[in-house]
Motif scaffolding. Sequence first.
Motif, mmCIF file in Angstrom:
data_model
loop_
_atom_site.group_PDB
_atom_site.id
_atom_site.type_symbol
_atom_site.label_atom_id
_atom_site.label_comp_id
_atom_site.label_asym_id
_atom_site.label_seq_id
_atom_site.Cartn_x
_atom_site.Cartn_y
_atom_site.Cartn_z
ATOM 1 N N ALA A 127 -7.628 12.467 61.659
ATOM 2 C CA ALA A 127 -7.277 11.539 62.980
ATOM 3 C C ALA A 127 -7.376 12.310 64.000
ATOM 4 O O ALA A 127 -6.555 13.343 63.892
ATOM 5 C CB ALA A 127 -6.190 10.488 62.829
ATOM 6 N N PRO A 128 -7.951 12.032 65.293
ATOM 7 C CA PRO A 128 -7.786 12.659 66.493
ATOM 8 C C PRO A 128 -6.426 12.540 66.941
ATOM 9 O O PRO A 128 -6.386 11.577 67.878
ATOM 10 C CB PRO A 128 -9.027 12.112 67.322
ATOM 11 N N ILE A 129 -5.641 13.301 66.512
ATOM 12 C CA ILE A 129 -3.972 12.905 67.082
ATOM 13 C C ILE A 129 -3.656 14.403 67.670
ATOM 14 O O ILE A 129 -3.647 15.424 66.795
ATOM 15 C CB ILE A 129 -3.114 12.605 66.014
ATOM 16 N N TRP A 130 -3.109 14.411 68.860
ATOM 17 C CA TRP A 130 -2.731 15.709 69.439
ATOM 18 C C TRP A 130 -1.244 15.546 69.607
ATOM 19 O O TRP A 130 -0.743 14.464 69.894
ATOM 20 C CB TRP A 130 -3.376 16.011 70.804
ATOM 21 N N LYS A 131 -0.572 16.709 69.457
ATOM 22 C CA LYS A 131 0.989 16.780 69.299
ATOM 23 C C LYS A 131 1.360 17.819 70.285
ATOM 24 O O LYS A 131 0.803 18.933 69.949
ATOM 25 C CB LYS A 131 1.293 17.069 67.879
ATOM 26 N N GLN A 132 2.208 17.574 71.031
ATOM 27 C CA GLN A 132 2.772 18.689 71.792
ATOM 28 C C GLN A 132 4.386 18.609 71.644
ATOM 29 O O GLN A 132 5.042 17.457 71.785
ATOM 30 C CB GLN A 132 2.625 18.257 73.471
ATOM 31 N N GLU A 133 4.880 19.799 71.104
ATOM 32 C CA GLU A 133 6.298 19.599 70.795
ATOM 33 C C GLU A 133 7.099 20.061 72.273
ATOM 34 O O GLU A 133 6.706 20.870 72.979
ATOM 35 C CB GLU A 133 6.314 20.808 69.723
ATOM 36 N N HIS A 134 8.198 19.656 72.241
ATOM 37 C CA HIS A 134 9.012 19.974 73.189
ATOM 38 C C HIS A 134 10.386 20.410 72.836
ATOM 39 O O HIS A 134 10.986 20.074 71.823
ATOM 40 C CB HIS A 134 9.626 18.640 74.057
ATOM 41 N N TYR A 135 10.561 21.728 73.468
ATOM 42 C CA TYR A 135 11.843 22.504 72.572
ATOM 43 C C TYR A 135 13.194 22.639 73.580
ATOM 44 O O TYR A 135 13.207 21.979 74.741
ATOM 45 C CB TYR A 135 11.312 24.005 72.482
ATOM 46 N N ALA A 136 14.190 22.944 72.802
ATOM 47 C CA ALA A 136 15.466 22.825 73.564
ATOM 48 C C ALA A 136 15.575 23.907 74.813
ATOM 49 O O ALA A 136 16.431 23.683 75.573
ATOM 50 C CB ALA A 136 16.568 23.054 72.302
ATOM 51 N N ASP A 137 14.675 24.888 74.558
ATOM 52 C CA ASP A 137 14.809 25.675 75.743
ATOM 53 C C ASP A 137 14.080 25.394 76.954
ATOM 54 O O ASP A 137 13.947 26.074 78.033
ATOM 55 C CB ASP A 137 14.164 27.344 75.212
ATOM 56 N N GLY A 138 13.466 24.102 76.831
ATOM 57 C CA GLY A 138 12.851 23.709 78.026
ATOM 58 C C GLY A 138 11.195 23.850 77.907
ATOM 59 O O GLY A 138 10.590 23.222 78.686
ATOM 60 N N ASP A 139 10.882 24.758 77.154
ATOM 61 C CA ASP A 139 9.467 25.128 76.792
ATOM 62 C C ASP A 139 8.715 24.037 76.234
ATOM 63 O O ASP A 139 9.255 22.987 75.443
ATOM 64 C CB ASP A 139 9.301 26.416 76.230
ATOM 65 N N SER A 140 7.225 23.789 76.259
ATOM 66 C CA SER A 140 6.518 22.834 75.395
ATOM 67 C C SER A 140 5.345 23.818 74.966
ATOM 68 O O SER A 140 4.686 24.280 75.700
ATOM 69 C CB SER A 140 6.253 21.559 76.286
ATOM 70 N N ALA A 141 4.577 23.115 74.015
ATOM 71 C CA ALA A 141 3.528 23.656 73.176
ATOM 72 C C ALA A 141 2.843 22.675 72.510
ATOM 73 O O ALA A 141 3.262 21.705 71.761
ATOM 74 C CB ALA A 141 3.941 25.013 72.604
ATOM 75 N N TRP A 142 1.467 22.960 72.532
ATOM 76 C CA TRP A 142 0.679 21.805 71.938
ATOM 77 C C TRP A 142 0.500 22.390 70.366
ATOM 78 O O TRP A 142 0.217 23.674 70.459
ATOM 79 C CB TRP A 142 -0.938 21.830 72.522
ATOM 80 N N SER A 143 0.780 21.532 69.409
ATOM 81 C CA SER A 143 0.381 22.045 68.051
ATOM 82 C C SER A 143 -1.036 22.454 67.879
ATOM 83 O O SER A 143 -1.778 22.091 68.626
ATOM 84 C CB SER A 143 0.852 20.872 67.097
ATOM 85 N N GLU A 144 -1.273 23.597 67.123
ATOM 86 C CA GLU A 144 -2.310 24.048 66.501
ATOM 87 C C GLU A 144 -3.066 23.310 65.773
ATOM 88 O O GLU A 144 -4.303 23.489 65.592
ATOM 89 C CB GLU A 144 -2.088 25.575 66.325
ATOM 90 N N GLY A 145 -2.477 22.295 65.089
ATOM 91 C CA GLY A 145 -3.324 21.475 64.152
ATOM 92 C C GLY A 145 -2.960 21.500 62.914
ATOM 93 O O GLY A 145 -2.345 22.578 62.478
ATOM 94 N N CYS A 146 -2.834 20.633 62.146
ATOM 95 C CA CYS A 146 -2.242 20.568 60.720
ATOM 96 C C CYS A 146 -3.067 21.596 59.629
ATOM 97 O O CYS A 146 -2.595 22.278 58.959
ATOM 98 C CB CYS A 146 -2.503 19.328 59.958
ATOM 99 N N SER A 147 -4.483 22.145 60.088
ATOM 100 C CA SER A 147 -5.240 22.593 59.429
ATOM 101 C C SER A 147 -4.582 24.089 59.215
ATOM 102 O O SER A 147 -5.267 25.026 58.571
ATOM 103 C CB SER A 147 -6.644 22.501 59.567
#
Length: 171
Positions: A127-147
Motif C-alpha cells: 500500500a502507498p503509505i508514507w511514515k514519518q517518525e517523530h523522535y524525543a530529541d525533536g528530530d523527524s525522519a521519513w521511514s525508508e519503507g518496509c522492504s
Amino acid sequence: MDAMRHCTVVDRARGSLDPAQALAFVDDPGFGGVALFAGRVRDRNHGRDVVGISYDLFDPLALAIFARAADEAQAACGEAPMKVFVAHAKGRLGVGDLAVLVAVGSAHRDAAFRACRAVVEAVKHRAPIWKQEHYADGDSAWSEGCSLCDDAAAPHAPVAAAQGPGLAAPQ
C-alpha cells in the motif's frame, strides 16, 4: 464497503481506529474463527525514542490495494464465506495509538489466522503509505519503507503455503 469486506482510511483529525467496529463487521454466527491484528505506534524504533508518527496515504490507491489484499487472502485460503475488515490511520499518531486494524472472520480459525496475516503483510508491503517518525530529541525522519527494514530480509510465507491444521509455514 460490501457485505464481505470493509476497507477504510481514517483521518485522525476526524476519528480513530476502533477494534470493536472491526470485530462487529466480521461477526457472523457461522464463523468459528475470528482473528484481529492491531498495529500500534511503539516508543522505540532502530534505537531511537519515538514520540509519534505521521502517516500519509494516497487514499484511492490504498483502498484498492486493501480490497485486492482481502480478495486474494480469501481466494488463497479457499474459505467461503469470509469477512475482512481493513483500516489504516492517516495523520499524526502518538505512542500507543492504533495505526492499522485487520480483522478476519471465517468458519475456521486456520483460515482466519492465515488471511489476517496475509492482509497485514499486503498492507505493509504494497500500500502507498508514507511514515514519518517523530523522535524525543525533536528530530523527524521519513521511514525508508518496509522492504528496507532488517526484518524484511526474511520472506514471509504466502497464505497458500500453510495447508491444514497445525501445518503453518515457519515464520
